[in-house]
Write an enzyme that holds these catalytic residues in place. Structure first.
Site, PDB file in Angstrom:
ATOM      1  N   GLU A 509       0.881  -1.375   0.041  1.00  0.00           N
ATOM      2  CA  GLU A 509      -0.040   0.089  -0.044  1.00  0.00           C
ATOM      3  C   GLU A 509       0.666   1.180  -0.054  1.00  0.00           C
ATOM      4  O   GLU A 509       1.181   1.824  -1.052  1.00  0.00           O
ATOM      5  CB  GLU A 509      -0.857  -0.235   1.225  1.00  0.00           C
ATOM      6  CG  GLU A 509      -2.105   0.733   1.117  1.00  0.00           C
ATOM      7  CD  GLU A 509      -3.481   0.372   1.847  1.00  0.00           C
ATOM      8  OE1 GLU A 509      -4.506   1.007   1.541  1.00  0.00           O
ATOM      9  OE2 GLU A 509      -3.325  -0.310   2.867  1.00  0.00           O
ATOM     10  N   GLU A 782      -2.408   0.360  13.466  1.00  0.00           N
ATOM     11  CA  GLU A 782      -3.274   0.616  12.649  1.00  0.00           C
ATOM     12  C   GLU A 782      -4.461   0.441  13.479  1.00  0.00           C
ATOM     13  O   GLU A 782      -5.574   0.924  13.401  1.00  0.00           O
ATOM     14  CB  GLU A 782      -3.271  -0.330  11.165  1.00  0.00           C
ATOM     15  CG  GLU A 782      -4.428   0.095  10.427  1.00  0.00           C
ATOM     16  CD  GLU A 782      -4.235  -0.909   9.241  1.00  0.00           C
ATOM     17  OE1 GLU A 782      -3.551  -1.856   9.046  1.00  0.00           O
ATOM     18  OE2 GLU A 782      -4.939  -0.391   8.185  1.00  0.00           O
ATOM     19  N   HIS A 803       1.144   2.762  11.642  1.00  0.00           N
ATOM     20  CA  HIS A 803       0.213   3.480  10.986  1.00  0.00           C
ATOM     21  C   HIS A 803      -0.197   4.631  11.920  1.00  0.00           C
ATOM     22  O   HIS A 803      -0.423   4.403  12.965  1.00  0.00           O
ATOM     23  CB  HIS A 803      -1.073   2.836  10.973  1.00  0.00           C
ATOM     24  CG  HIS A 803      -1.772   2.310   9.586  1.00  0.00           C
ATOM     25  ND1 HIS A 803      -1.239   1.738   8.645  1.00  0.00           N
ATOM     26  CD2 HIS A 803      -2.753   3.052   9.101  1.00  0.00           C
ATOM     27  CE1 HIS A 803      -2.236   1.612   7.598  1.00  0.00           C
ATOM     28  NE2 HIS A 803      -3.104   2.418   7.844  1.00  0.00           N
TER      29      HIS A 803
HETATM   30  C1  RAM Z   1      -6.600   1.570   4.318  1.00  0.00           C
HETATM   31  C2  RAM Z   1      -5.539   2.426   4.611  1.00  0.00           C
HETATM   32  C3  RAM Z   1      -5.627   3.840   5.140  1.00  0.00           C
HETATM   33  C4  RAM Z   1      -7.216   4.153   5.347  1.00  0.00           C
HETATM   34  C5  RAM Z   1      -8.064   3.670   4.017  1.00  0.00           C
HETATM   35  C6  RAM Z   1      -9.258   4.070   4.349  1.00  0.00           C
HETATM   36  O1  RAM Z   1      -6.338   0.651   3.387  1.00  0.00           O
HETATM   37  O2  RAM Z   1      -4.374   1.825   5.322  1.00  0.00           O
HETATM   38  O3  RAM Z   1      -4.994   3.790   6.607  1.00  0.00           O
HETATM   39  O4  RAM Z   1      -7.263   5.517   5.104  1.00  0.00           O
HETATM   40  O5  RAM Z   1      -7.794   2.277   4.012  1.00  0.00           O
END
Ligand code: RAM
Length: 936
Positions: A509, A782, A803
């Site tokens: 990503e 995250e 994250h």
């Molecule tokens: C995920 C990303 C990000 C987020 C979006 C909506 O894949 O890691 O953190 O903002 O989705």
């Protein structure tokens, strides 16, 4: 019993005497100095000069660059009253005040940041020298500052005579060998100076006579390549030699055609180089070496390289000495001439990526599965270097991971499709250091394969790579867990400010996700200077914004055009420019982004019906708390996505009002004020019950409604009470996702619930900020439960351990806990607020922030009820110090009551707080909170 003993008394007396004696001696020395040195030298000086966010920038293309400087003074309470700035074309002449290109004369003004150049038109390639002197309100004049400079880049497309060159290899060979390009040239005359203007499709490293040009990485950086491509300017004077010279460059896929999410070749299928070396000889004549049809190309040791998958470096393919003049390139092929448009070329405004911290292995682990794994002790972003000799054809494989699994084995599932492996194929020649070039990994653990024998950890290092932003903030408390949280926030920032603000640095990503960036932007600006970094990125935002105003989910945008226009993500377009205006006072950036901001709000308006934005796709409060795997209890903190959308619609509209006011756009102030009223009405009608409850009974719903003032004033307190009740219903836990988290503690503080803000901050069971810390996190995760209480790892399809979004609490820690804030009218810390909020049983909080005016600091210690507060206020600013639970009579500095302290301009009582209006200086204040409150 409690009195000091005699010997202690004597000792204290002796120290006092000694101190007096030293002070007297010091005073005496000072008097002599004062007599011999002119008055200005001891009190007022100018330093810290920058031009367009940088110190001595080489290669900018801003036609009216802005200058900033900082003042120092040995006197408290000092403001600049005037400045004089002068610009010349040589350092020597300037210092003598001769041959000036531009001089302001003495300008009565207290401005010392972003002072615009208003002289004659600046010319391509010219280096300009500048200095400044200032006057203060004590009647001092500073000496002229040291001479600084800035250098203009190539300002016209016509300045470019170099041609784009590529390889004759078939196109679309993503993840193939990195092409090398080279040429030689003769210099018969001595060189006075030389500049290289260089860029590429893909990422490049460049060499002259075997030496690397500059120390930047992943240049030219990532921009909206179809519209703008950065080139770098390097002073390469010292790399050249008389006689035959050689130069070359190697290219990697980078963002240009390498994989981004599931896409490849996004901006083009072929790599290419543009190289223009301009040499000025001592006799004034010029030689230009351009990329052109005479260059040759081949392949080298980088057999493949990709941000996600890593790099394969095979020494058997090395072209030894390929960047030296002695190299025989007969077997190399002619380059392919490429068509390309020079008009998209721009000079950078943000910092390049550079190497930073270097880590030694913390531990060598043999896992239960018998893997050899190095633990660097820190989840970082960059790569591993390896010093070794090796055997012929030995293949060393380095794999990267953020965590070990429950059993202690190497865990890569959360990297998804990204291989994150670097391979070195050795020849068995002399010992040397291996490192990759056009890739980076997010990791704490490295699995080594093919090493053979015991791994010599003394020859292995991890190097952090990130955008070269100046560190600005430090924050230390008496609580080690909080200190680790602060550390994790800063490392989350380092790892994800890699040319663009990314969501994560490890899996497939690593994109410029806008929601994450807006949530974290204010915190980011405490930790580091992100002004240039965000200015560059915001420009790409306005360019990639859809014609109808919808802002893409990621910037630079590499997704389909339909991936745009989402609440809390697209609002980055208003939130970040406004934050940059607040913390740096960067009005030009606000001006530049204004059309984009307006277009975004215009877009929401266009898709709204009766001022309600309730159509289209929304991410909502991403990664909010949800009990897994099922939600039988109904405890999942789901916030209605359209409620969120409406709240951010209001927020962005409010920012439009504020921005329009700053920019003097009265019509817009009126227009957006009217609109905001309607939006709030619509919000109330659709999402708030007659009793004042939001339709979603979640923390995020309450927070957005309160933070953005969506309810009439008389209904706010009851909503704040609901918030408090909700937190307690969750056993004093937060339940917020990316959108609610940044506002959580701020709203609690605003409605008088510091205690609950601290309870949440210090909570260490899931979900909370300290839960990951207790689980050994060294970055921000995250998800609140990336590693579950029983050690299981979360769903690998979305489980990044780096994250930064939840790290948005950093803003509250600096702004409220330590209490350092800027005024929102005199922005950029021209007027500072120091309003510490002690709590959470903390004994000490110490924060420092390097602002555009110099260092602000706020350190408080609590010893029982005795509060010591040390505050530093930079020269040319004023501050409002807010002392909690203080009565004027109780506050002292040393032995003096506060009202006798010089530089305190005004003292006011405001409820339980005492407010001091102060000028620059350092203040050591002390009082007893309890006695103060007892009305002493
Ligand atoms: C995920 C990303 C990000 C987020 C979006 C909506 O894949 O890691 O953190 O903002 O989705």
């Amino acid at each position: 019993m409690n009195g000091p003993s005699h010997s202690k008394n004597n000792k204290a007396l002796y120290i006092r005497f000694n101190k007096c004696f030293m002070q007297a001696r010091w005073l005496f020395t000072l008097m002599i100095l004062t007599a011999t040195i002119p008055a200005f030298a001891q009190t007022l000086a100018v330093n810290g000069l920058t031009c367009e966010y940088q110190r001595n920038p080489v290669g900018i293309d801003i036609m009216r660059p802005r200058f900033s400087w900082k003042l120092t003074s040995s006197q408290r309470n000092t403001m600049q009253t005037a400045y004089e700035l002068r610009v010349g074309s040589s350092a020597e002449a300037l210092a003598q005040g001769k041959d000036l290109v531009y001089q302001t004369g003495k300008v009565s003004s207290d401005r010392s940041t972003f002072v615009e150049y208003e002289g004659p038109q600046l010319r391509s390639r010219m280096r300009y020298f500048w200095q400044v002197r200032v006057w203060d309100d004590h009647g001092n004049t500073s000496a002229w500052s040291p001479v600084n400079y800035w250098e203009m880049a190539l300002l016209d497309a016509a300045d470019w005579t170099a041609k784009w060159i590529g390889t004759p290899n078939p196109a679309d060979t993503v993840n193939g060998p990195s092409p090398l390009f080279r040429t030689t040239f003769n210099l018969s005359k001595p060189v006075r100076s030389a500049r290289l203007y260089i860029t590429s499709h893909g990422v490049y490293e460049c060499f002259i006579n075997g030496r690397r040009v500059g120390n930047d990485h992943f240049t030219p950086g990532w921009t909206s390549y179809k519209n703008r491509l950065q080139y770098q300017t390097y002073d390469v004077t010292t790399l050249l030699t008389s006689g035959t010279n050689a130069t070359g460059a190697v290219l990697g896929d980078g963002w240009y055609r390498g994989q981004l999410e599931k896409w490849k070749n996004i901006y083009g299928k072929e790599l290419a180089l543009l190289y223009q070396l301009e040499i000025t000889h001592t006799d004034g004549s010029k030689t230009t070496i351009n990329s052109d049809g005479k260059w040759k190309t081949s392949e080298g040791a980088i057999r493949s390289s990709s941000f996600y998958d890593g790099e394969v470096y095979d020494t058997r393919f090395e072209k030894k000495g390929w960047d030296l003049s002695t190299y025989n390139d007969k077997a190399w092929r002619p380059v392919k001439m490429m068509a390309a448009d020079q008009s998209k070329l721009i000079a950078p405004v943000g910092p390049p990526v550079k190497k930073h911290e270097v880590f030694h292995p913390a531990k060598l682990i043999i896992t239960p599965q018998k893997d050899t794994v190095i633990d660097f002790g820190q989840n970082l972003v960059g790569w591993v270097t390896l010093k070794m000799k090796g055997r012929p054809n030995q293949i060393i494989k380095l794999e990267h991971a953020e965590v070990l699994d429950k059993a202690g084995n190497f865990y890569t599932l959360n990297l998804r499709g990204a291989k994150c492996q670097n391979k070195f194929v050795l020849k068995g020649d002399a010992e040397r250091t291996y490192e990759p070039h056009f890739t980076y990994q997010g990791f704490r653990y490295v699995r080594i394969k093919g090493y053979g024998g015991k791994v010599d950890t003394s020859k292995i290092r991890a190097v952090a790579l990130y955008s070269d932003m100046a560190p600005t903030g430090t924050l230390v408390t008496s609580n080690p867990l909080l200190n680790q949280l602060q550390h994790n926030i800063q490392w989350g920032q380092k790892g994800n400010f890699v040319d663009v603000p990314t969501d994560c640095p490890q899996r497939d990503e690593r994109l410029g996700w806008t929601g994450d960036a807006q949530a974290f932007s204010r915190t980011a600006a405490y930790n580091m200077n992100v002004n240039g970094f965000f200015s560059k990125w915001l420009k790409d935002l306005s360019i990639d914004q859809r014609e109808d105003g919808a802002v893409p989910w990621t910037i630079p945008n590499m997704m389909p055009k339909t991936s745009a226009g989402v609440a809390g993500w697209s609002d980055v377009s208003t939130i970040v420019p406004w934050n940059m205006y607040l913390v740096y006072g960067d009005k030009r950036l606000l001006e530049q982004q204004y059309a984009s901001m307006k277009a975004w709000v215009g877009y929401i308006q266009s898709v709204s019906v009766d001022n309600l934005w309730n159509t289209g796709f929304q991410f909502g409060d991403w990664c909010f708390y949800s009990p897994s795997p099922t939600d039988d209890s109904g405890k999942a903190a789901v916030t209605d996505k359209t409620l969120i959308a409406e709240a951010f619609y209001a927020h962005s509209t409010q920012i439009m009002i504020d921005a329009a006011r700053v920019l003097g756009k009265d019509d817009d102030v009126k227009r957006y004020s009217d609109l905001l009223k309607e939006i709030k009405k619509a919000f109330m009608k659709e999402y708030v019950t007659p009793n004042g409850r939001t339709v979603s009974s979640t923390q995020t719903a309450y927070l957005l409604a309160l933070q953005f003032d969506l309810l009439p004033e008389d209904q706010r307190q009851q909503l704040a009470d609901r918030l408090v009740k909700n937190i307690s219903d969750y056993g004093n836990h937060l339940t917020t996702g990316f959108l609610g988290t940044p506002y959580l503690c701020h709203v609690l503080t605003r409605f008088g619930h510091d205690d609950i803000a601290y309870t949440l901050l210090l909570q260490d069971t899931y979900p909370s900020w300290l839960y990951p810390v207790k689980k050994g996190a060294t970055t921000i995760w995250e998800r609140w439960d990336g590693i579950k209480a029983n050690g299981d790892l979360q769903d690998p399809s979305m489980n990044s351990f780096n994250h930064y979004s939840y790290g948005a609490i950093g803003d509250w820690m600096y702004r409220v806990m330590a209490g350092i804030n800027t005024d929102d009218v005199r922005t950029g810390y021209k007027r500072i607020t120091i309003a510490p909020h002690p709590g959470g049983n903390l004994k000490m909080v110490n924060a420092q922030l390097e602002t555009g005016y110099g260092q602000v600091s706020s350190k408080w210690t609590l010893n029982g009820d005795v509060m010591n507060l040390t505050v530093t206020v930079p020269v040319n600013t004023t501050a409002l110090i807010v002392l909690p639970k203080a009565a004027q009579v109780a506050v002292t500095e040393g032995d003096r009551p506060v009202k006798e302290v010089d530089a305190i301009r005004d003292i006011k009582k405001d409820g339980q707080d005492l407010k001091l209006e102060v000028g620059s200086g350092t203040y050591n204040l002390k009082y007893n909170m309890a006695r103060s409150m007892a009305g002493m």
